[in-house]
Write an enzyme that holds these catalytic residues in place. Structure first.
Site, PDB file in Angstrom:
ATOM      1  N   ASP A   1      48.675  43.551  29.038  1.00  0.00           N
ATOM      2  CA  ASP A   1      47.510  43.844  29.871  1.00  0.00           C
ATOM      3  C   ASP A   1      47.550  45.326  30.202  1.00  0.00           C
ATOM      4  O   ASP A   1      48.235  45.738  31.138  1.00  0.00           O
ATOM      5  CB  ASP A   1      47.564  43.041  31.180  1.00  0.00           C
ATOM      6  CG  ASP A   1      46.964  41.668  31.045  1.00  0.00           C
ATOM      7  OD1 ASP A   1      45.810  41.576  30.628  1.00  0.00           O
ATOM      8  OD2 ASP A   1      47.655  40.684  31.372  1.00  0.00           O
TER       9      ASP A   1
ATOM     10  N   ARG B   1      38.115  46.846  38.076  1.00  0.00           N
ATOM     11  CA  ARG B   1      38.411  46.550  36.666  1.00  0.00           C
ATOM     12  C   ARG B   1      37.139  46.538  35.810  1.00  0.00           C
ATOM     13  O   ARG B   1      37.224  46.475  34.595  1.00  0.00           O
ATOM     14  CB  ARG B   1      39.121  45.200  36.571  1.00  0.00           C
ATOM     15  CG  ARG B   1      40.423  45.142  37.341  1.00  0.00           C
ATOM     16  CD  ARG B   1      40.963  43.729  37.433  1.00  0.00           C
ATOM     17  NE  ARG B   1      41.362  43.218  36.134  1.00  0.00           N
ATOM     18  CZ  ARG B   1      41.595  41.927  35.887  1.00  0.00           C
ATOM     19  NH1 ARG B   1      41.428  41.027  36.852  1.00  0.00           N
ATOM     20  NH2 ARG B   1      41.973  41.542  34.671  1.00  0.00           N
TER      21      ARG B   1
ATOM     22  N   HIS C   1      42.965  33.012  39.513  1.00  0.00           N
ATOM     23  CA  HIS C   1      44.400  32.752  39.461  1.00  0.00           C
ATOM     24  C   HIS C   1      44.772  31.606  40.399  1.00  0.00           C
ATOM     25  O   HIS C   1      45.784  30.932  40.179  1.00  0.00           O
ATOM     26  CB  HIS C   1      45.186  34.004  39.868  1.00  0.00           C
ATOM     27  CG  HIS C   1      45.124  35.108  38.874  1.00  0.00           C
ATOM     28  ND1 HIS C   1      44.081  36.003  38.835  1.00  0.00           N
ATOM     29  CD2 HIS C   1      45.957  35.458  37.859  1.00  0.00           C
ATOM     30  CE1 HIS C   1      44.285  36.871  37.852  1.00  0.00           C
ATOM     31  NE2 HIS C   1      45.407  36.566  37.245  1.00  0.00           N
TER      32      HIS C   1
ATOM     33  N   ASP D   1      42.580  32.867  28.513  1.00  0.00           N
ATOM     34  CA  ASP D   1      43.323  33.495  29.595  1.00  0.00           C
ATOM     35  C   ASP D   1      44.581  32.650  29.809  1.00  0.00           C
ATOM     36  O   ASP D   1      44.724  31.555  29.242  1.00  0.00           O
ATOM     37  CB  ASP D   1      42.465  33.569  30.860  1.00  0.00           C
ATOM     38  CG  ASP D   1      42.881  34.723  31.772  1.00  0.00           C
ATOM     39  OD1 ASP D   1      43.999  35.240  31.613  1.00  0.00           O
ATOM     40  OD2 ASP D   1      42.082  35.091  32.654  1.00  0.00           O
TER      41      ASP D   1
END
Length: 501
Positions: free
Chosen positions: A70, A140, A183, A254
Protein backbone atom coordinates in the site's frame (compact mmCIF):
# COMPACT_ATOMS: atom_id res chain seq x y z
CA UNK A 1 -13.49 -32.41 -9.03
CA UNK A 2 -10.34 -31.15 -7.34
CA UNK A 3 -8.11 -28.10 -7.64
CA UNK A 4 -4.46 -28.79 -6.95
CA UNK A 5 -2.50 -26.70 -4.46
CA UNK A 6 -0.74 -24.65 -7.13
CA UNK A 7 -3.99 -23.65 -8.86
CA UNK A 8 -5.58 -22.29 -5.67
CA UNK A 9 -2.33 -20.71 -4.50
CA UNK A 10 -2.14 -18.88 -7.83
CA UNK A 11 -5.15 -16.80 -6.73
CA UNK A 12 -3.96 -15.89 -3.22
CA UNK A 13 -2.03 -12.94 -1.75
CA UNK A 14 -1.32 -13.59 1.95
CA UNK A 15 1.02 -11.87 4.40
CA UNK A 16 3.38 -13.22 7.05
CA UNK A 17 4.47 -12.08 10.50
CA UNK A 18 8.00 -10.93 11.25
CA UNK A 19 10.90 -9.03 9.74
CA UNK A 20 11.99 -11.72 7.29
CA UNK A 21 10.04 -14.22 5.15
CA UNK A 22 8.89 -17.21 7.18
CA UNK A 23 9.66 -20.73 5.99
CA UNK A 24 5.99 -21.43 5.28
CA UNK A 25 5.66 -18.43 2.92
CA UNK A 26 8.77 -19.53 1.02
CA UNK A 27 7.28 -23.02 0.65
CA UNK A 28 3.97 -21.56 -0.51
CA UNK A 29 5.78 -19.40 -3.06
CA UNK A 30 7.49 -22.53 -4.37
CA UNK A 31 4.02 -24.15 -4.60
CA UNK A 32 2.63 -21.52 -6.96
CA UNK A 33 1.58 -18.68 -4.65
CA UNK A 34 0.51 -15.58 -6.61
CA UNK A 35 2.26 -13.14 -4.34
CA UNK A 36 2.87 -11.66 -0.91
CA UNK A 37 1.49 -8.51 0.71
CA UNK A 38 4.04 -6.59 2.77
CA UNK A 39 3.23 -4.27 5.66
CA UNK A 40 5.23 -1.91 7.84
CA UNK A 41 5.81 -4.66 10.40
CA UNK A 42 7.63 -6.74 7.75
CA UNK A 43 10.33 -4.15 7.15
CA UNK A 44 13.81 -4.85 8.48
CA UNK A 45 14.78 -3.05 11.65
CA UNK A 46 17.29 -0.20 11.63
CA UNK A 47 19.23 0.21 8.41
CA UNK A 48 18.28 -3.21 7.05
CA UNK A 49 17.54 -3.46 3.34
CA UNK A 50 14.08 -4.58 2.20
CA UNK A 51 15.55 -5.91 -1.03
CA UNK A 52 18.30 -7.88 0.67
CA UNK A 53 16.32 -9.24 3.61
CA UNK A 54 12.77 -9.60 2.24
CA UNK A 55 12.11 -9.28 -1.47
CA UNK A 56 15.41 -10.88 -2.52
CA UNK A 57 14.79 -14.14 -0.61
CA UNK A 58 11.22 -14.26 -1.91
CA UNK A 59 12.31 -13.79 -5.52
CA UNK A 60 15.06 -16.36 -5.13
CA UNK A 61 12.24 -18.89 -4.75
CA UNK A 62 9.86 -17.38 -7.30
CA UNK A 63 11.32 -14.64 -9.54
CA UNK A 64 7.95 -13.46 -10.90
CA UNK A 65 6.19 -13.34 -7.53
CA UNK A 66 3.85 -10.40 -7.01
CA UNK A 67 5.10 -8.39 -4.05
CA UNK A 68 2.56 -5.75 -3.05
CA UNK A 69 2.60 -2.60 -0.93
CA UNK A 70 0.00 0.00 0.00
CA UNK A 71 2.04 2.95 -1.23
CA UNK A 72 -0.37 5.82 -1.85
CA UNK A 73 1.90 8.64 -0.77
CA UNK A 74 0.87 11.14 1.88
CA UNK A 75 -0.79 9.52 4.88
CA UNK A 76 -0.71 5.92 3.61
CA UNK A 77 2.81 4.57 3.20
CA UNK A 78 4.63 1.34 3.92
CA UNK A 79 8.06 2.16 2.49
CA UNK A 80 8.28 5.14 4.82
CA UNK A 81 6.15 3.78 7.65
CA UNK A 82 8.71 4.85 10.27
CA UNK A 83 9.32 8.40 9.01
CA UNK A 84 6.42 9.49 6.77
CA UNK A 85 6.08 9.51 3.01
CA UNK A 86 8.43 11.56 0.87
CA UNK A 87 5.58 11.97 -1.63
CA UNK A 88 2.34 13.90 -1.07
CA UNK A 89 -0.91 11.99 -1.35
CA UNK A 90 -3.90 12.40 -3.62
CA UNK A 91 -5.57 15.31 -1.81
CA UNK A 92 -2.50 17.48 -2.37
CA UNK A 93 -2.08 16.42 -6.00
CA UNK A 94 -5.74 16.98 -6.80
CA UNK A 95 -5.58 20.47 -5.29
CA UNK A 96 -2.58 21.40 -7.47
CA UNK A 97 -4.44 19.87 -10.44
CA UNK A 98 -1.40 19.41 -12.66
CA UNK A 99 -1.74 15.99 -14.28
CA UNK A 100 1.87 16.04 -15.46
CA UNK A 101 2.97 16.50 -11.84
CA UNK A 102 0.71 13.68 -10.68
CA UNK A 103 2.21 11.42 -13.31
CA UNK A 104 5.72 12.36 -12.15
CA UNK A 105 4.85 11.60 -8.52
CA UNK A 106 3.37 8.26 -9.56
CA UNK A 107 6.57 7.45 -11.44
CA UNK A 108 8.70 8.48 -8.44
CA UNK A 109 6.71 6.16 -6.18
CA UNK A 110 7.17 3.33 -8.68
CA UNK A 111 10.91 4.02 -8.86
CA UNK A 112 11.15 3.67 -5.08
CA UNK A 113 9.13 0.44 -5.15
CA UNK A 114 11.24 -1.06 -7.94
CA UNK A 115 14.42 -0.24 -6.07
CA UNK A 116 13.14 -2.39 -3.19
CA UNK A 117 11.94 -5.26 -5.37
CA UNK A 118 8.21 -4.44 -5.17
CA UNK A 119 6.18 -4.80 -8.36
CA UNK A 120 2.53 -4.28 -7.32
CA UNK A 121 1.43 -0.90 -5.97
CA UNK A 122 -1.95 -0.92 -4.23
CA UNK A 123 -2.70 2.62 -5.43
CA UNK A 124 -4.12 5.00 -6.48
CA UNK A 125 -7.42 5.52 -4.68
CA UNK A 126 -9.98 6.34 -7.35
CA UNK A 127 -12.68 7.16 -4.80
CA UNK A 128 -14.51 10.47 -5.18
CA UNK A 129 -14.64 12.03 -1.70
CA UNK A 130 -18.25 13.11 -2.10
CA UNK A 131 -18.95 13.00 1.65
CA UNK A 132 -16.51 15.31 3.49
CA UNK A 133 -17.03 13.55 6.84
CA UNK A 134 -16.02 10.20 5.34
CA UNK A 135 -13.87 8.51 8.04
CA UNK A 136 -11.70 6.38 5.78
CA UNK A 137 -10.99 8.15 2.46
CA UNK A 138 -10.49 11.88 3.08
CA UNK A 139 -7.00 12.95 2.01
CA UNK A 140 -6.57 9.65 0.16
CA UNK A 141 -8.86 10.98 -2.58
CA UNK A 142 -7.89 13.40 -5.34
CA UNK A 143 -11.04 15.39 -4.55
CA UNK A 144 -14.80 15.63 -4.62
CA UNK A 145 -15.28 16.22 -8.35
CA UNK A 146 -15.55 13.14 -10.57
CA UNK A 147 -13.80 14.69 -13.57
CA UNK A 148 -10.84 15.87 -11.49
CA UNK A 149 -10.48 12.50 -9.76
CA UNK A 150 -10.73 10.75 -13.13
CA UNK A 151 -7.93 12.68 -14.85
CA UNK A 152 -5.57 12.31 -11.89
CA UNK A 153 -6.37 8.63 -11.49
CA UNK A 154 -5.36 8.09 -15.11
CA UNK A 155 -2.19 10.17 -14.72
CA UNK A 156 -1.12 8.33 -11.58
CA UNK A 157 -1.72 4.93 -13.20
CA UNK A 158 0.37 5.98 -16.20
CA UNK A 159 3.21 7.23 -14.00
CA UNK A 160 3.35 4.08 -11.89
CA UNK A 161 3.11 1.65 -14.78
CA UNK A 162 5.62 3.37 -17.06
CA UNK A 163 8.22 2.28 -14.52
CA UNK A 164 7.14 -1.37 -14.78
CA UNK A 165 5.18 -1.53 -11.52
CA UNK A 166 1.53 -2.59 -11.70
CA UNK A 167 -0.95 -0.03 -10.39
CA UNK A 168 -4.25 -0.78 -8.64
CA UNK A 169 -7.28 1.49 -8.71
CA UNK A 170 -9.47 1.12 -5.63
CA UNK A 171 -12.05 0.75 -3.99
CA UNK A 172 -14.50 -0.31 -6.70
CA UNK A 173 -17.21 0.82 -7.25
CA UNK A 174 -16.39 3.83 -5.04
CA UNK A 175 -15.91 4.28 -1.29
CA UNK A 176 -16.24 8.05 -1.08
CA UNK A 177 -19.86 8.41 0.06
CA UNK A 178 -19.85 6.59 3.37
CA UNK A 179 -20.06 7.44 7.06
CA UNK A 180 -18.47 4.10 8.00
CA UNK A 181 -14.90 2.80 8.03
CA UNK A 182 -15.09 -0.56 6.23
CA UNK A 183 -12.27 -1.92 8.40
CA UNK A 184 -14.75 -2.14 11.28
CA UNK A 185 -18.27 -2.30 9.80
CA UNK A 186 -19.97 -2.72 6.44
CA UNK A 187 -20.84 0.66 4.90
CA UNK A 188 -24.16 1.09 3.12
CA UNK A 189 -23.99 3.50 0.20
CA UNK A 190 -27.26 4.89 -1.12
CA UNK A 191 -26.38 5.07 -4.80
CA UNK A 192 -28.74 4.20 -7.60
CA UNK A 193 -27.34 3.32 -11.02
CA UNK A 194 -27.60 6.87 -12.36
CA UNK A 195 -25.79 8.42 -9.37
CA UNK A 196 -23.12 5.75 -9.47
CA UNK A 197 -22.51 6.45 -13.16
CA UNK A 198 -22.34 10.21 -12.62
CA UNK A 199 -20.21 10.32 -9.48
CA UNK A 200 -18.28 7.16 -8.66
CA UNK A 201 -17.55 5.33 -11.89
CA UNK A 202 -15.77 8.00 -14.01
CA UNK A 203 -12.40 7.58 -12.22
CA UNK A 204 -12.54 3.81 -12.63
CA UNK A 205 -13.40 4.20 -16.31
CA UNK A 206 -10.39 6.53 -16.63
CA UNK A 207 -8.09 4.09 -14.87
CA UNK A 208 -9.26 1.26 -17.10
CA UNK A 209 -8.75 3.43 -20.20
CA UNK A 210 -5.22 4.17 -18.96
CA UNK A 211 -4.51 0.43 -18.91
CA UNK A 212 -4.50 -0.20 -15.16
CA UNK A 213 -3.37 -3.73 -14.37
CA UNK A 214 -5.52 -4.31 -11.28
CA UNK A 215 -8.80 -3.10 -9.81
CA UNK A 216 -9.46 -3.61 -6.09
CA UNK A 217 -13.02 -4.06 -4.86
CA UNK A 218 -14.33 -2.36 -1.74
CA UNK A 219 -16.08 -3.93 1.23
CA UNK A 220 -19.11 -1.71 0.70
CA UNK A 221 -22.76 -2.51 0.08
CA UNK A 222 -24.78 -0.72 -2.57
CA UNK A 223 -28.29 -1.89 -1.73
CA UNK A 224 -29.71 -0.59 -5.02
CA UNK A 225 -27.47 -3.13 -6.80
CA UNK A 226 -27.07 -6.04 -4.37
CA UNK A 227 -27.38 -6.98 -0.72
CA UNK A 228 -23.86 -8.40 -0.68
CA UNK A 229 -20.64 -6.42 -0.25
CA UNK A 230 -19.15 -5.43 -3.60
CA UNK A 231 -16.21 -7.80 -3.06
CA UNK A 232 -18.60 -10.78 -2.93
CA UNK A 233 -21.16 -9.56 -5.45
CA UNK A 234 -21.32 -11.14 -8.90
CA UNK A 235 -23.63 -8.33 -9.99
CA UNK A 236 -20.93 -5.79 -9.18
CA UNK A 237 -17.69 -7.64 -10.05
CA UNK A 238 -18.86 -9.49 -13.15
CA UNK A 239 -21.94 -7.51 -14.14
CA UNK A 240 -20.75 -3.95 -13.52
CA UNK A 241 -16.95 -4.09 -13.72
CA UNK A 242 -16.46 -6.78 -16.33
CA UNK A 243 -19.52 -6.52 -18.55
CA UNK A 244 -20.55 -2.86 -18.25
CA UNK A 245 -17.13 -1.22 -17.90
CA UNK A 246 -15.38 -3.78 -20.09
CA UNK A 247 -12.48 -4.42 -17.73
CA UNK A 248 -10.32 -7.42 -18.67
CA UNK A 249 -7.47 -7.26 -16.16
CA UNK A 250 -7.03 -8.64 -12.65
CA UNK A 251 -9.77 -8.00 -10.10
CA UNK A 252 -8.41 -8.20 -6.57
CA UNK A 253 -10.24 -8.03 -3.27
CA UNK A 254 -9.60 -5.68 -0.42
CA UNK A 255 -8.22 -7.53 2.62
CA UNK A 256 -10.59 -10.28 3.74
CA UNK A 257 -9.41 -9.81 7.34
CA UNK A 258 -11.49 -6.62 7.60
CA UNK A 259 -14.20 -7.09 10.20
CA UNK A 260 -17.40 -6.94 8.12
CA UNK A 261 -16.12 -9.74 5.88
CA UNK A 262 -14.22 -12.12 8.13
CA UNK A 263 -16.76 -12.04 10.98
CA UNK A 264 -19.60 -13.18 8.77
CA UNK A 265 -17.96 -15.32 6.09
CA UNK A 266 -14.59 -16.30 7.52
CA UNK A 267 -11.50 -16.40 5.33
CA UNK A 268 -12.46 -19.56 3.48
CA UNK A 269 -16.08 -18.62 2.88
CA UNK A 270 -15.17 -15.11 1.76
CA UNK A 271 -12.46 -16.37 -0.59
CA UNK A 272 -14.91 -18.76 -2.25
CA UNK A 273 -17.60 -16.09 -2.55
CA UNK A 274 -15.13 -13.58 -4.02
CA UNK A 275 -13.84 -16.07 -6.60
CA UNK A 276 -17.39 -17.05 -7.53
CA UNK A 277 -18.29 -13.37 -7.94
CA UNK A 278 -15.46 -12.90 -10.45
CA UNK A 279 -12.44 -11.81 -8.38
CA UNK A 280 -9.08 -13.22 -9.47
CA UNK A 281 -6.66 -12.33 -6.67
CA UNK A 282 -7.79 -12.83 -3.08
CA UNK A 283 -6.00 -10.58 -0.58
CA UNK A 284 -6.06 -12.12 2.89
CA UNK A 285 -4.68 -9.08 4.75
CA UNK A 286 -1.94 -8.42 7.30
CA UNK A 287 -2.78 -11.43 9.49
CA UNK A 288 -0.13 -14.14 9.29
CA UNK A 289 -1.38 -16.51 6.61
CA UNK A 290 0.17 -19.80 7.72
CA UNK A 291 -3.09 -21.07 9.22
CA UNK A 292 -5.30 -19.23 6.74
CA UNK A 293 -4.09 -20.95 3.57
CA UNK A 294 -5.32 -24.41 4.63
CA UNK A 295 -8.70 -22.90 5.55
CA UNK A 296 -9.00 -21.32 2.11
CA UNK A 297 -7.90 -24.48 0.31
CA UNK A 298 -10.43 -26.58 2.24
CA UNK A 299 -13.23 -24.10 1.52
CA UNK A 300 -12.43 -24.00 -2.20
CA UNK A 301 -12.38 -27.79 -2.42
CA UNK A 302 -15.71 -28.06 -0.59
CA UNK A 303 -17.24 -25.43 -2.89
CA UNK A 304 -16.01 -27.32 -5.96
CA UNK A 305 -17.56 -30.54 -4.69
CA UNK A 306 -20.87 -28.78 -3.99
CA UNK A 307 -20.87 -26.98 -7.31
CA UNK A 308 -20.97 -23.46 -5.82
CA UNK A 309 -17.61 -22.77 -7.48
CA UNK A 310 -16.29 -24.22 -10.72
CA UNK A 311 -12.82 -25.35 -11.61
CA UNK A 312 -13.08 -23.25 -14.78
CA UNK A 313 -13.62 -20.10 -12.71
CA UNK A 314 -10.57 -20.82 -10.53
CA UNK A 315 -8.46 -21.58 -13.59
CA UNK A 316 -9.62 -18.35 -15.28
CA UNK A 317 -8.63 -16.35 -12.19
CA UNK A 318 -5.23 -18.05 -12.00
CA UNK A 319 -4.64 -17.36 -15.69
CA UNK A 320 -5.33 -13.63 -15.29
CA UNK A 321 -3.00 -13.42 -12.29
CA UNK A 322 -0.31 -15.29 -14.23
CA UNK A 323 -0.56 -12.67 -16.99
CA UNK A 324 -0.11 -9.92 -14.42
CA UNK A 325 2.91 -11.68 -12.94
CA UNK A 326 4.45 -11.95 -16.39
CA UNK A 327 3.87 -8.25 -17.11
CA UNK A 328 5.33 -7.17 -13.75
CA UNK A 329 8.21 -9.66 -13.69
CA UNK A 330 11.25 -7.61 -12.56
CA UNK A 331 13.54 -9.51 -14.93
CA UNK A 332 11.34 -8.54 -17.89
CA UNK A 333 11.19 -4.96 -16.66
CA UNK A 334 14.90 -4.53 -15.96
CA UNK A 335 15.32 -2.02 -18.77
CA UNK A 336 12.45 0.31 -17.80
CA UNK A 337 13.48 3.95 -17.57
CA UNK A 338 14.06 5.78 -14.32
CA UNK A 339 11.48 8.21 -13.01
CA UNK A 340 11.99 11.77 -14.22
CA UNK A 341 12.93 14.64 -11.91
CA UNK A 342 11.86 18.23 -12.16
CA UNK A 343 14.42 20.79 -13.23
CA UNK A 344 16.35 22.30 -10.36
CA UNK A 345 17.05 18.96 -8.70
CA UNK A 346 14.50 19.13 -5.86
CA UNK A 347 12.65 15.88 -5.08
CA UNK A 348 9.40 15.84 -7.05
CA UNK A 349 7.47 14.98 -3.89
CA UNK A 350 8.66 18.12 -2.13
CA UNK A 351 7.98 20.27 -5.20
CA UNK A 352 4.42 18.95 -5.30
CA UNK A 353 3.92 19.43 -1.55
CA UNK A 354 5.08 23.06 -1.75
CA UNK A 355 2.58 23.75 -4.51
CA UNK A 356 -0.22 22.13 -2.50
CA UNK A 357 0.09 24.37 0.58
CA UNK A 358 -3.01 26.43 1.34
CA UNK A 359 -2.17 29.52 3.39
CA UNK A 360 -4.72 31.59 5.27
CA UNK A 361 -3.42 34.60 7.17
CA UNK A 362 0.10 33.24 7.70
CA UNK A 363 2.98 35.35 6.34
CA UNK A 364 5.95 33.47 4.92
CA UNK A 365 8.88 33.64 7.33
CA UNK A 366 11.96 35.31 5.93
CA UNK A 367 14.25 35.31 8.95
CA UNK A 368 15.29 31.67 9.37
CA UNK A 369 13.52 31.53 12.73
CA UNK A 370 13.01 28.53 15.00
CA UNK A 371 9.58 27.37 16.12
CA UNK A 372 7.99 25.74 19.12
CA UNK A 373 5.45 23.06 18.19
CA UNK A 374 2.49 21.56 20.01
CA UNK A 375 1.02 18.51 18.26
CA UNK A 376 -2.48 17.33 19.11
CA UNK A 377 -2.11 13.59 18.60
CA UNK A 378 -4.96 11.70 16.93
CA UNK A 379 -5.91 8.07 16.49
CA UNK A 380 -5.29 7.04 12.88
CA UNK A 381 -7.51 4.67 10.96
CA UNK A 382 -6.24 1.18 10.05
CA UNK A 383 -5.29 2.17 6.50
CA UNK A 384 -2.89 4.82 7.79
CA UNK A 385 -1.59 2.95 10.82
CA UNK A 386 0.97 4.57 13.08
CA UNK A 387 3.20 6.30 10.54
CA UNK A 388 4.71 9.41 12.20
CA UNK A 389 3.39 12.85 11.34
CA UNK A 390 3.94 16.42 12.47
CA UNK A 391 6.51 19.18 12.02
CA UNK A 392 9.20 18.07 14.46
CA UNK A 393 11.35 16.00 12.08
CA UNK A 394 11.55 18.50 9.20
CA UNK A 395 12.04 21.47 11.55
CA UNK A 396 14.84 19.59 13.27
CA UNK A 397 16.35 18.78 9.88
CA UNK A 398 16.22 22.47 8.98
CA UNK A 399 17.80 23.45 12.29
CA UNK A 400 14.61 25.33 13.14
CA UNK A 401 13.03 23.38 16.03
CA UNK A 402 12.99 25.26 19.34
CA UNK A 403 10.88 22.75 21.29
CA UNK A 404 8.28 20.04 20.65
CA UNK A 405 5.32 18.96 22.77
CA UNK A 406 2.99 16.06 22.02
CA UNK A 407 -0.48 16.18 23.55
CA UNK A 408 -2.40 12.93 24.04
CA UNK A 409 -6.03 12.78 22.88
CA UNK A 410 -8.46 13.91 25.57
CA UNK A 411 -5.96 16.10 27.46
CA UNK A 412 -7.49 19.15 29.12
CA UNK A 413 -6.28 22.42 27.54
CA UNK A 414 -5.23 23.80 30.92
CA UNK A 415 -2.72 20.95 31.27
CA UNK A 416 -0.86 21.91 28.10
CA UNK A 417 2.30 23.92 28.62
CA UNK A 418 3.09 26.66 26.08
CA UNK A 419 6.41 28.33 25.24
CA UNK A 420 7.17 31.96 26.16
CA UNK A 421 5.17 34.65 24.38
CA UNK A 422 8.23 35.71 22.39
CA UNK A 423 8.63 32.27 20.76
CA UNK A 424 6.94 31.45 17.46
CA UNK A 425 4.36 28.72 18.06
CA UNK A 426 2.76 26.25 15.64
CA UNK A 427 -0.07 24.00 16.83
CA UNK A 428 -0.22 20.94 14.59
CA UNK A 429 -3.54 19.16 14.09
CA UNK A 430 -5.14 16.74 11.66
CA UNK A 431 -8.73 17.33 10.49
CA UNK A 432 -9.44 19.53 13.49
CA UNK A 433 -12.85 20.63 12.22
CA UNK A 434 -14.01 17.01 12.38
CA UNK A 435 -12.75 16.38 15.92
CA UNK A 436 -14.51 18.09 18.86
CA UNK A 437 -11.52 17.62 21.17
CA UNK A 438 -9.06 19.24 18.74
CA UNK A 439 -11.45 22.13 18.12
CA UNK A 440 -11.90 22.77 21.84
CA UNK A 441 -8.15 22.65 22.53
CA UNK A 442 -7.42 25.00 19.63
CA UNK A 443 -9.93 27.56 20.93
CA UNK A 444 -8.41 27.43 24.40
CA UNK A 445 -4.83 27.72 23.14
CA UNK A 446 -5.72 30.65 20.88
CA UNK A 447 -7.15 32.45 23.89
CA UNK A 448 -3.79 32.05 25.61
CA UNK A 449 -1.63 32.68 22.52
CA UNK A 450 -3.51 34.68 19.87
CA UNK A 451 -0.38 34.73 17.72
CA UNK A 452 -0.14 30.97 17.27
CA UNK A 453 -0.32 29.43 13.80
CA UNK A 454 -2.42 26.33 13.23
CA UNK A 455 -0.96 23.74 10.84
CA UNK A 456 -3.73 21.38 9.78
CA UNK A 457 -2.43 18.24 8.06
CA UNK A 458 -5.86 16.90 7.08
CA UNK A 459 -8.45 17.95 4.52
CA UNK A 460 -8.28 21.57 3.44
CA UNK A 461 -11.52 23.56 3.02
CA UNK A 462 -13.01 23.65 -0.45
CA UNK A 463 -13.50 27.43 -0.25
CA UNK A 464 -11.20 30.22 0.99
CA UNK A 465 -11.50 31.05 4.67
CA UNK A 466 -12.90 34.47 5.67
CA UNK A 467 -10.42 37.28 6.30
CA UNK A 468 -10.98 37.12 10.06
CA UNK A 469 -10.33 33.37 10.33
CA UNK A 470 -7.46 32.26 12.59
CA UNK A 471 -4.04 31.99 10.92
CA UNK A 472 -3.87 28.49 9.43
CA UNK A 473 -1.58 26.60 7.09
CA UNK A 474 -3.16 23.57 5.40
CA UNK A 475 -0.71 20.94 4.15
CA UNK A 476 -3.36 18.67 2.54
CA UNK A 477 -1.79 15.55 3.99
CA UNK A 478 0.43 14.31 6.80
CA UNK A 479 3.35 12.83 4.87
CA UNK A 480 6.93 13.94 5.43
CA UNK A 481 6.88 15.86 2.13
CA UNK A 482 3.80 17.79 3.27
CA UNK A 483 5.35 18.52 6.65
CA UNK A 484 8.66 19.64 5.11
CA UNK A 485 6.91 22.11 2.82
CA UNK A 486 5.12 23.62 5.84
CA UNK A 487 8.34 23.72 7.89
CA UNK A 488 10.10 25.60 5.09
CA UNK A 489 7.28 28.13 4.85
CA UNK A 490 7.12 28.77 8.61
CA UNK A 491 10.88 28.88 9.24
CA UNK A 492 12.10 30.71 6.15
CA UNK A 493 14.66 27.97 5.55
CA UNK A 494 14.98 25.69 2.52
CA UNK A 495 15.42 21.94 2.58
CA UNK A 496 18.52 20.77 0.72
CA UNK A 497 19.02 17.29 -0.67
CA UNK A 498 16.80 14.19 -0.54
CA UNK A 499 13.97 13.83 1.95
CA UNK A 500 14.65 10.15 2.60
CA UNK A 501 17.85 9.83 4.66
Amino acid sequence: MRADTALVNACLLPAYAGRSPADWILRAADEGLAGVGLFGTNFPAGAGSLRQEVTGPLRAVRPDLLIALDEEGGDVTRLDYRRGSVHPGNHALGAVDDVALTRQVGAAIARDLRAEGVNLCLAPCADVNSRPDNPIIGVRSFGDRPALVARHTAACVQGIQELGVAATVKHFPGHGDTRTDSHSALPDIDRDAASLEAVDLPPFRAGIAAGVKAVMTGHIRLSHLDGLPATLSRRIVTGLLRERLGYRGVVMTDALEMAPIVRRWGYGGAAVAALAAGADLVVLGATDGEKLLPEVHDAVQEALERGTLTLERVAEAACRVASLRAWADPARRAGASCAPRLSGGDPVGLVAARRALLVSGVPRAADGRSLHTVRLATVANMAVGEAPWGLDAPLRGLGALASATDVAPGTEPSAIGLPPDDGALAVVVRDAERDPWQRAVLRALRDRRPDLVTVDMGLAPARPLPDDAPATLFTRGAGLANATAAAEYLSGRTWRGPLRT
